[in-house]
Design a protein around this motif. Sequence first.
Motif, PDB file in Angstrom:
ATOM      1  N   GLU A  58       0.836  -1.202   0.000  1.00 56.15           N
ATOM      2  CA  GLU A  58       0.000   0.000   0.000  1.00 56.15           C
ATOM      3  C   GLU A  58       0.872   1.255   0.000  1.00 56.15           C
ATOM      4  O   GLU A  58       1.814   1.376   0.788  1.00 56.15           O
ATOM      5  CB  GLU A  58      -0.906   0.013   1.226  1.00 56.15           C
TER       6      GLU A  58
ATOM      7  N   GLU B 137     -11.965   6.237  11.543  1.00 52.03           N
ATOM      8  CA  GLU B 137     -11.452   5.643  10.316  1.00 52.03           C
ATOM      9  C   GLU B 137     -12.241   4.402   9.933  1.00 52.03           C
ATOM     10  O   GLU B 137     -12.491   4.144   8.752  1.00 52.03           O
ATOM     11  CB  GLU B 137      -9.972   5.299  10.475  1.00 52.03           C
TER      12      GLU B 137
ATOM     13  N   GLY C  35      -6.677  13.477   3.545  1.00 52.35           N
ATOM     14  CA  GLY C  35      -5.324  13.184   4.008  1.00 52.35           C
ATOM     15  C   GLY C  35      -4.805  14.152   5.043  1.00 52.35           C
ATOM     16  O   GLY C  35      -3.757  13.910   5.643  1.00 52.35           O
TER      17      GLY C  35
ATOM     18  N   LEU D 294       1.607   4.697   1.110  1.00 46.55           N
ATOM     19  CA  LEU D 294       1.185   5.511   2.247  1.00 46.55           C
ATOM     20  C   LEU D 294       1.421   7.000   2.013  1.00 46.55           C
ATOM     21  O   LEU D 294       0.564   7.828   2.343  1.00 46.55           O
ATOM     22  CB  LEU D 294       1.945   5.077   3.508  1.00 46.55           C
TER      23      LEU D 294
ATOM     24  N   HIS E  82      -2.780   7.726  -5.321  1.00 48.50           N
ATOM     25  CA  HIS E  82      -3.733   7.984  -4.226  1.00 48.50           C
ATOM     26  C   HIS E  82      -3.182   7.556  -2.860  1.00 48.50           C
ATOM     27  O   HIS E  82      -3.787   6.744  -2.159  1.00 48.50           O
ATOM     28  CB  HIS E  82      -5.051   7.259  -4.483  1.00 48.50           C
TER      29      HIS E  82
ATOM     30  N   ARG F 232      -2.379   7.344   1.017  1.00 48.29           N
ATOM     31  CA  ARG F 232      -3.324   7.530   2.113  1.00 48.29           C
ATOM     32  C   ARG F 232      -3.048   8.783   2.933  1.00 48.29           C
ATOM     33  O   ARG F 232      -3.965   9.446   3.401  1.00 48.29           O
ATOM     34  CB  ARG F 232      -3.282   6.292   3.010  1.00 48.29           C
ATOM     35  N   TYR F 233      -1.787   9.139   3.132  1.00 52.04           N
ATOM     36  CA  TYR F 233      -1.442  10.215   4.059  1.00 52.04           C
ATOM     37  C   TYR F 233      -1.066  11.529   3.370  1.00 52.04           C
ATOM     38  O   TYR F 233      -0.720  12.483   4.047  1.00 52.04           O
ATOM     39  CB  TYR F 233      -0.301   9.769   4.979  1.00 52.04           C
TER      40      TYR F 233
END
Length: 637
Positions: free
Chosen positions: A43, A414, A300, A45, A103, A105-106
Motif C-alpha cells: 500500500e 477511520e 489526508g 502511504l 492515491h 493515504r497520508y
Amino acid sequence: MQPAAQAAASAPAGAARDFDPAAYLKSLPHLPGIYRMIGAGGELLYVGKATDLKRRVSSYFRHSGLGPRIARMVAQVRSIETSITRSEAEALLLENNLIKTGHPRYNIVFRDDKSYPFLKISGHALPRISSYRGAPERGNQYFGPYPSGWAVRETVQLIERAFQLRTCADSVFANRSRPCLLHQIGRCSAPCVSLIGAKEYSRDVASAVRFLRGGHLELMREIEADMHAASAELRFEEAAKLRDRLSAIAKVMHQQTMEAAGDPEADIIALAVEGGRACVNLAMVRGGRHLGDKAFFPAGAWLDGEDDKAAVHGELLEAFLLQHYEANPLPPLIVAELAPPGEAIVQFLQERAGHALQWVTEPQGTRRRWLELARDNAAGALARALAEEGSQQTRTRALVEILGIELDDADGAEALAGLRLECFDVSHTAGEATQASCVVYQNNELQPRRYRRFNIAGITPGDDYAALRQTLQRRYRDAHEAADGGALAGVPDVVLIDGGVGQVSVAREVFEGLGLDPARIVGVAKGPERRVGLETLIFADGRESLALGRDSAALMLIAQIRDEAHRFAITGMRARRAKTRNTSRLEDIDGVGPRRRQRLFARFGGMRGIMAAGVEDLAAVEGISLSLAQEIYRRLH
C-alpha cells in the motif's frame, strides 16, 4: 530522472524490522528527488519530495519530534522507494503526478473534479453571452474563472440588464420571427429581428467586455457623458436607456464590498485548521468584482492537537497551489497569509502563469479586507463542515449498530469512514427507457464520482424485478474472493434496495447465484401512503423486518441515500426517454434517414431548433426538398 533505488525500512515504533533501517538510510544520496513510503501489502502511504533525500528521509526515523499524524504513518512503513531527480522543481512535478495516480493515504489531496465555469462571449457576428465549462474554443472571448455556476449566472443577468446582450442559442436566434420575452422585460435588444443595428449591438458588446475586464469606472463616466449629450440634443429615449444602464452598473458595484479598480484580477487564499480537519478558502476577484468564495476540504489532512500547525499550514498551501493551479489559470495577484513554500513552487507558478506574478502576504487597504473576509469564510466553512461531519458520523454509527455490522474498530472514525454502502433504484415511464441507478456512500458522505447508471434492455417493459436482476448481475458479476482470508472484493458492506419483499427476494437470488453473502442486502420498503419516516427494513438473510421510526438517525441516513438513488435514476431515465422520443419523431417520417437527420441536427442544434424552424428554413438544409420540409413541419406540429 535516474532509476529508483528501493529498500525496506522499518518504523522505529513497533513495526516488524526486516533489516536495520540505519543501513538503508546511509545509502541515500544528498541529492534532490522523491520518496515513497510503502506499507503492508504494497500500500502506498505517502509520497514526498526533498532537496536532500538523505536528510529528509532520515528525519522520519528520529525518536522524537514527530507529530502524531506522521508517527502514525511511519509506524505502518514497511519499505521506502526513492527516485533521484535533476532539481527540486522536477521532484515537485513528479511528486504531484504520483499523488494523482497512486492515491497515497497520508498525502493531502484536493479532490475537485468539477471544472470552473467561465463567462463566454461567442465569436458570432452578433455575439451571445453564456456560461461555459471546458477547453476554450478559438474565436470566442472568455472571462473568469468563476467560483460557481451561480456566480456566472449572476454576472450574465447583470450583463442582460445593463447591456441587453442576447443569451439565446444560435439555432434559436437564427429562426426567430419576433422578439422573445427577454426583450419585452428589457433584458435583450432583440438583434434577432433587427430591432438594433449590428453597429450599435457591437458597441454594446464592447462596453460589456470593458466592464468584465474591470473598466467599470471609466465606462460609467463615458455613459454619463453620453447620457447628458443625448438629453441636450433632445434624444430623450436614448438618454433614458443610458440612464438605466448607468443605474444598473452603479447598483451592482455598490453591492460589491470588495470593489478594487486597481486590482481587477486576484486570488485570495486563506487557511483554517480545527478539530482534526483543514479548509482552504479561495476568493476570486475578476474585473474588479468579488465573485465569491470556494472552500476546499482536502483528504489526508488528518490533524491532532500535538501537530505543528505552522508546518501543516505550509504543507496545505503547497498542496493546494500545486494541485489547483496545475489545471486553472493564475491571476497576476495572489494575496495569502503565508509566503510561497519554496523556490520550486514559485518557479512552478511563474511558468504556469505566463505573466508577471505578484504575491502579497502583508496586504494593506482593500487587499487587507479581502484577506480578512477570506479568513472568516474559511473558519465559517470549516465550522459548518465539522458540524455536518459529526452529524453524518452519528448517523453512520447508528446504522452500523442497527444492522449489526462488525468493523475492526466500530468506534473509530477511520473504521466508520471505511464503511461502504451501495443503493439501487429502477426508473421508467410505463416501461419506456428503463434505467437503473447505483449510488455509493463512503467516508461518511455520498460519492458522486462513483455513481453508475445501467441501461436496461432485453426484458418485458415494466418488469422491475427483471430490471433489478439484470442490474445486480452486471454490477457484481466480477466480484471475487481475495486471496487473504476470503474477503469479498468489489462488494460493499451494505447493499440497499429501494423496494419490498419481492425486490429483496430477487436480490437474494442474484447474490446466491454469484456465491455472495445475501446478509449484505437490505430492502427499504415504503411505509403507508409512502410517507417518509415510516419505512421498514427488510433483510435477505431471514431476520425479522425492522421499523426504525421517524426519529431514527440510521433511518435518516438510509432515506438520504435512497432518495439520492431515486433522483439519480429518474434524471437519467428522463434524459434517455427524451433522446429516444426526439430521435424517433424524425425516424417515423418517411424520407428522413440517418444522414438527413444528422444534417438537420447540425443546422439547428437539436430538436428544439428543428421544431422552431419554418418550412423555408427546413428546405434550406441540403437534401431536404420543399415537399419533405412541409411534411417534417406538419409531423412535428
